[in-house]
Design a protein around this motif. Structure first.
Motif, PDB file in Angstrom:
ATOM      1  N   UNK A 194       0.857  -1.180   0.000  1.00  0.00           N
ATOM      2  CA  UNK A 194       0.000   0.000   0.000  1.00  0.00           C
ATOM      3  C   UNK A 194       0.897   1.233   0.000  1.00  0.00           C
ATOM      4  N   UNK A 195       0.724   2.063  -1.002  1.00  0.00           N
ATOM      5  CA  UNK A 195       1.495   3.301  -1.105  1.00  0.00           C
ATOM      6  C   UNK A 195       0.908   4.317  -0.132  1.00  0.00           C
ATOM      7  N   UNK A 196       1.771   4.881   0.721  1.00  0.00           N
ATOM      8  CA  UNK A 196       1.341   5.814   1.761  1.00  0.00           C
ATOM      9  C   UNK A 196       1.811   7.218   1.400  1.00  0.00           C
ATOM     10  N   UNK A 197       0.898   8.164   1.492  1.00  0.00           N
ATOM     11  CA  UNK A 197       1.203   9.561   1.224  1.00  0.00           C
ATOM     12  C   UNK A 197       1.962  10.164   2.399  1.00  0.00           C
ATOM     13  N   UNK A 198       3.092  10.817   2.114  1.00  0.00           N
ATOM     14  CA  UNK A 198       3.791  11.564   3.161  1.00  0.00           C
ATOM     15  C   UNK A 198       2.878  12.696   3.596  1.00  0.00           C
ATOM     16  N   UNK A 199       2.685  12.849   4.899  1.00  0.00           N
ATOM     17  CA  UNK A 199       1.744  13.838   5.404  1.00  0.00           C
ATOM     18  C   UNK A 199       2.423  14.655   6.490  1.00  0.00           C
ATOM     19  N   UNK A 200       2.284  15.969   6.441  1.00  0.00           N
ATOM     20  CA  UNK A 200       2.950  16.797   7.456  1.00  0.00           C
ATOM     21  C   UNK A 200       2.313  16.606   8.839  1.00  0.00           C
ATOM     22  N   UNK A 201       3.149  16.699   9.856  1.00  0.00           N
ATOM     23  CA  UNK A 201       2.661  16.593  11.230  1.00  0.00           C
ATOM     24  C   UNK A 201       1.831  17.810  11.600  1.00  0.00           C
ATOM     25  N   UNK A 202       0.916  17.615  12.543  1.00  0.00           N
ATOM     26  CA  UNK A 202       0.121  18.711  13.093  1.00  0.00           C
ATOM     27  C   UNK A 202      -0.555  19.544  12.000  1.00  0.00           C
ATOM     28  N   UNK A 203      -1.256  18.885  11.088  1.00  0.00           N
ATOM     29  CA  UNK A 203      -1.883  19.599   9.966  1.00  0.00           C
ATOM     30  C   UNK A 203      -3.328  19.170   9.730  1.00  0.00           C
ATOM     31  N   UNK A 204      -4.170  19.170  10.763  1.00  0.00           N
ATOM     32  CA  UNK A 204      -5.545  18.721  10.545  1.00  0.00           C
ATOM     33  C   UNK A 204      -6.316  19.605   9.571  1.00  0.00           C
ATOM     34  N   UNK A 205      -5.912  20.877   9.455  1.00  0.00           N
ATOM     35  CA  UNK A 205      -6.623  21.774   8.550  1.00  0.00           C
ATOM     36  C   UNK A 205      -6.414  21.402   7.087  1.00  0.00           C
TER      37      UNK A 205
END
Length: 187
Positions: free
Chosen positions: A121-132
């Motif tokens: 499963x390819x996982x998208x890099x996601x920034x920390x602390x970014x719920x918005x």
């Protein structure tokens, strides 16, 4: 990324759903020197009953929503990925997709990373602390608004109502959120 790139993403997250409505701050307006009136005050419950839920969506609509039974840890998260995320991805995407989740410790645990690698499963890099940035926050808000319009008497009624409201969220709404991603990323 273009809108077409974002249409390949399966957005996921967890949230808490209260039986009696929001546990956040609610604002009201009154004129200066105006007396406080009953309409300005919302009654609250100190310890509202709630459930934790996991859900996912893409530009093709909502996937599964699952009640988190107990405390979410890495092993429970893997069970949810296996029983809800993967079947949802198969329904929502013709072939390939990119899995998005945040950097919560249970999501980044070694056993979870190994599971995702084993399943290719390819996982998208996601920034920390970014719920918005995550458009699923908008979906959660819509779900909670729909749930709060109904009144459940018992906590046991909440999962059924939650699933009914979740399934009523339109594909058009989901697609609009995904199409907003390039603008979200620019800000």
């Amino acid at each position: 990324w273009t809108v077409d790139d974002w249409k390949m993403v399966l957005f996921t997250d967890e949230t808490k759903i209260n039986k009696m409505g929001s546990d956040g701050k609610i604002w009201t307006w009154k004129r200066p020197n105006e007396q406080l009136k009953p309409k300005h005050v919302k009654q609250t419950v100190k310890h509202d009953a709630s459930i934790m839920a996991w859900g996912c969506f893409s530009s093709s609509g909502v996937g599964d929503i699952a009640v988190v039974d107990g405390i979410m840890n890495a092993q429970m998260y893997i069970r949810i990925l296996s029983s809800h995320m993967i079947p949802s991805a198969r329904r929502l995407f013709e072939e390939t997709y990119i899995f998005q989740h945040d950097n919560d410790p249970k999501h980044t645990a070694r056993v979870v990373k190994e599971y995702l690698a084993r399943k290719e499963i390819k996982v998208l890099d996601w920034p920390s602390q970014s719920p918005d940035l995550n458009p699923i926050e908008n979906v959660w808000h819509k779900l909670k608004t729909l749930v709060n319009k109904e009144k459940v008497k018992k906590l046991s009624e909440l999962p059924v109502l939650m699933k009914k409201c979740w399934e009523s969220i339109s594909t058009d709404y989901c697609n609009t959120l995904v199409e907003s991603m390039p603008r979200r990323m620019d800000q």
